[in-house]
Design a protein around this motif. Sequence first.
Motif, short mmCIF file in Angstrom:
data_model
loop_
_atom_site.label_atom_id
_atom_site.label_comp_id
_atom_site.label_asym_id
_atom_site.label_seq_id
_atom_site.Cartn_x
_atom_site.Cartn_y
_atom_site.Cartn_z
N ALA A 109 0.85 -1.11 0.07
CA ALA A 109 -0.02 -0.22 0.05
C ALA A 109 0.74 1.31 -0.03
CB ALA A 109 -0.89 -0.02 1.08
N VAL A 110 2.01 1.25 0.86
CA VAL A 110 2.73 2.48 0.95
C VAL A 110 3.55 2.90 -0.47
CG1 VAL A 110 3.12 2.39 3.40
CG2 VAL A 110 4.67 1.24 2.10
N PHE A 111 3.73 1.76 -1.04
CA PHE A 111 4.68 2.03 -2.36
C PHE A 111 3.54 2.54 -3.43
CE2 PHE A 111 8.08 -0.84 -1.12
CZ PHE A 111 9.21 -0.12 -1.61
N ALA A 112 2.24 2.02 -3.34
CA ALA A 112 1.26 2.27 -4.33
C ALA A 112 1.05 3.71 -4.21
CB ALA A 112 0.11 1.38 -4.09
N MET A 114 2.63 6.59 -2.55
CA MET A 114 4.03 7.41 -2.25
C MET A 114 3.48 8.61 -2.42
SD MET A 114 7.84 7.08 -3.11
CE MET A 114 7.73 5.24 -2.93
N ASP A 115 3.10 9.06 -3.60
CA ASP A 115 3.04 10.29 -4.07
C ASP A 115 2.01 11.03 -3.37
OD1 ASP A 115 5.13 10.64 -5.84
OD2 ASP A 115 3.71 9.41 -7.41
N LEU A 116 0.72 10.25 -3.11
CA LEU A 116 -0.33 10.88 -2.09
C LEU A 116 -0.02 11.10 -0.76
CD1 LEU A 116 -3.23 11.67 -1.84
CD2 LEU A 116 -3.64 9.13 -1.66
N ILE A 117 1.02 10.23 -0.12
CA ILE A 117 1.44 10.34 1.19
C ILE A 117 2.03 11.48 1.29
CG2 ILE A 117 2.85 9.32 3.00
CD1 ILE A 117 1.98 6.66 1.89
N LEU A 118 3.23 11.83 0.43
CA LEU A 118 3.85 12.89 0.49
C LEU A 118 3.19 14.37 0.42
CD1 LEU A 118 7.20 11.82 -1.41
CD2 LEU A 118 6.63 11.74 0.95
N LYS A 119 2.29 14.21 -0.64
CA LYS A 119 1.32 15.47 -0.83
C LYS A 119 0.34 15.72 0.58
CE LYS A 119 -2.33 17.20 -3.67
NZ LYS A 119 -3.25 16.80 -5.00
N LEU A 120 0.08 14.92 1.17
CA LEU A 120 -0.56 14.99 2.35
C LEU A 120 0.28 15.45 3.41
CD1 LEU A 120 -3.05 11.67 2.37
CD2 LEU A 120 -3.90 14.26 1.87
N MET A 121 1.23 15.20 3.49
CA MET A 121 2.39 15.68 4.36
C MET A 121 2.59 17.06 4.17
SD MET A 121 4.70 12.59 5.22
CE MET A 121 5.62 13.55 6.50
#
Length: 442
Positions: A109-112, A114-121
């Motif tokens: 899940a975190v690889f899939a 990744m870009d969304l996670i960094l955007k939310l941060m």
Amino acid sequence: MQKDLTHGNVQRTMLVFAGPMIVGNLLQQCYNIADTWVVGQFLGAGALAAVGAAYTLMTFLTSVLIGLCMGSGSVFSFYYGKGDKRKMQESILASFLFIGIISVILNIAVFAGMDLILKLMRIPEDIYTYMKKYVWVIFWGIFFVFLYNFFAYLLRAVGNSVTPLLFLAIASMLNIILDLLLVVKWKMGVGGAAWATVIAQIISGVGIGYYLWKKEPELRFIGNGISLKEACSKEVLPEVVRFSLAASVQQSVMNFGILMIQGLINSFGTAVMAAYAAAVKIDSFAYMPAQEFSNSFSIFTSQNYGAKDEKRVKEGVRAAVKTSLIFCGIVSVLIFLFARPLMLIFVKATEVKVLQIGVQYLRIEGAFYCGIGLLFLLYAYYRGTGKPEMSVVLTVISLGTRVLLAYTLAPLLGVRMIWWAIIIGWFLADITGVLYMKKKKI
């Protein structure tokens, strides 16, 4: 190397058992600090900010798995104290399968995403490339974090806190050596720091698993005559899932709140991010012994609760509170006095603004470590006495208060309100936990 914690002097038993756990976590903090020091000194403030933000993200992700392993460990230690080896072995197989599947799903899940996670941060553009490069590598270590922590909590549940320390020591030294080679000598940048950590995680996870398989046959999750049907029975699996999920939710809620705070900190710019990245490492290092002592207290409580020795459990509570508060008081004084020299370990003297913010953080939060020390003990007590859900409640109170106050006040009154919000959250949760204990007479 198993040890029964249901006999002997209460305070001495907890301290002796906690000793290797404290040393082990100190070593773990050392190799976290090695990443921070190498990146801060050789790659600059931008890379330091990126690695610091990535550390907060990884702490949140791995807290899901660590919490699951911690919760399962409470089940193992309960049955060990009770003397029911069969049920313990069934629980080991059930929890390995349950947590192992979750770890694989989380890793994918975190690889899939990744870009969304960094955007939310809300990562600033000037460090986005650093951050993405670092997390792409560091995510490869997630499954091995599960392996190490599962076997470590299993061994601690039966009183063996030395073996996890030895494998962590090997991994820590390897990580520091690889940091110097990959970043300083071979100029691999933040990716090199990430690979150093991942390689160390692989060695510790595989190594401790191999040790347990060869030296502790009764703790193997297969080969003991335990069938999958027995492990997944209505009596075993729901109990493992309940304790594991409660501890995981408690750990992940706590770190999700920290991640939200990181997002707010990111909005204040690179200087604040770099200061927080360095200061939070000092902070974690300072109260870490109190945290590990509380984990020792949890296992002590669980074994004695399983043995139905209520008097010994109460003696343990008194001894644990006394020990933790004395330690936290001493550390608070030291952090307040030496905040600037400690920041200079990670930040160059020319980074005046970064130093100023970091010292401010340490002198505000560091003065109140007794709050987090007591909260760790409350988490441990409720896990050990079969009420893991109460740990979740206390975490929600602590983190909910922290996030609400920080997001409300920091945009108006400045970044220092984030630091005060953390302290207020600790003490509200402490008051709730103590009052509940007295009301229920537990």
